[in-house]
Design a protein around this motif. Structure first.
Motif, mmCIF file in Angstrom:
data_model
loop_
_atom_site.group_PDB
_atom_site.id
_atom_site.type_symbol
_atom_site.label_atom_id
_atom_site.label_comp_id
_atom_site.label_asym_id
_atom_site.label_seq_id
_atom_site.Cartn_x
_atom_site.Cartn_y
_atom_site.Cartn_z
ATOM 1 N N LYS A 141 13.016 35.077 -1.259
ATOM 2 C CA LYS A 141 13.875 34.323 -0.327
ATOM 3 C C LYS A 141 13.025 32.973 -0.197
ATOM 4 O O LYS A 141 12.152 32.712 0.190
ATOM 5 N N LEU A 142 13.919 32.124 -0.650
ATOM 6 C CA LEU A 142 13.408 30.452 -0.895
ATOM 7 C C LEU A 142 13.971 29.810 0.516
ATOM 8 O O LEU A 142 14.919 30.068 0.732
ATOM 9 N N ARG A 143 13.212 29.041 0.978
ATOM 10 C CA ARG A 143 13.506 28.018 2.073
ATOM 11 C C ARG A 143 14.747 27.407 1.974
ATOM 12 O O ARG A 143 14.989 27.080 0.851
ATOM 13 N N GLY A 144 15.610 27.249 2.709
ATOM 14 C CA GLY A 144 16.827 26.515 2.756
ATOM 15 C C GLY A 144 17.895 26.717 1.668
ATOM 16 O O GLY A 144 18.849 26.021 1.332
ATOM 17 N N THR A 145 17.733 28.382 1.540
ATOM 18 C CA THR A 145 18.836 28.645 0.866
ATOM 19 C C THR A 145 19.863 29.744 1.429
ATOM 20 O O THR A 145 20.609 30.448 0.549
#
Length: 146
Positions: A141-145
């Protein structure tokens, strides 16, 4: 030799062979039984030797059902002049390899292995590579996605 003896004792008709050969008796002659019934030991065990059991049947459906009743399913063969029959029977048989109008035709490109109690996995072909692979899923899980 114990399996061959069981065939004779259980009422199958020995048509040919059934004896060991060579000084050390490590090999047997090609052996053919007829009048084999489904309950006989030679019909229910995988015999890894030159032993052929001949069964009679009344319909294509009966032959398929009886073949699929086995706990094993390494290979099968269909001999017919009808391509429709060859394709319908081969798709209905629970076996890892089905040869049509031939037997023991192995090729490096064709996966080989059984169904049910006749094996685990495949040899040959690209499916054999799975035996040397481990599939892994990684999720990040990448930030801001979101």
């Amino acid at each position: 030799m114990d399996l061959i003896e069981s065939g004779k004792k259980e009422g199958a008709r020995l048509e040919f062979g059934g004896v060991s050969v060579g000084e050390e008796k490590l090999f047997i002659q090609p052996t053919i039984f007829s009048a084999v019934k489904d309950h006989m030991t030679i019909a229910t065990q995988e015999i890894f030797g030159p032993v052929q059991c001949i069964f009679s049947f009344k319909s294509q459906q009966e032959a398929i059902e009886r073949a699929n009743c086995s706990q094993y399913g390494l290979v099968s063969a269909v001999f017919t002049s009808s391509m429709d029959r060859a394709l319908s029977v081969s798709s209905a048989l629970d076996s890892g390899t089905v040869w049509i109008n031939c037997y023991n035709a192995l090729h490096a490109q064709s996966p080989f292995g059984g169904f049910k109690m006749s094996g685990n996995g495949r040899e040959l072909g690209e499916y054999a590579l799975a035996e040397y692979s481990e599939v892994k899923a990684v999720t990040i899980k990448l930030r801001g996605t979101m």
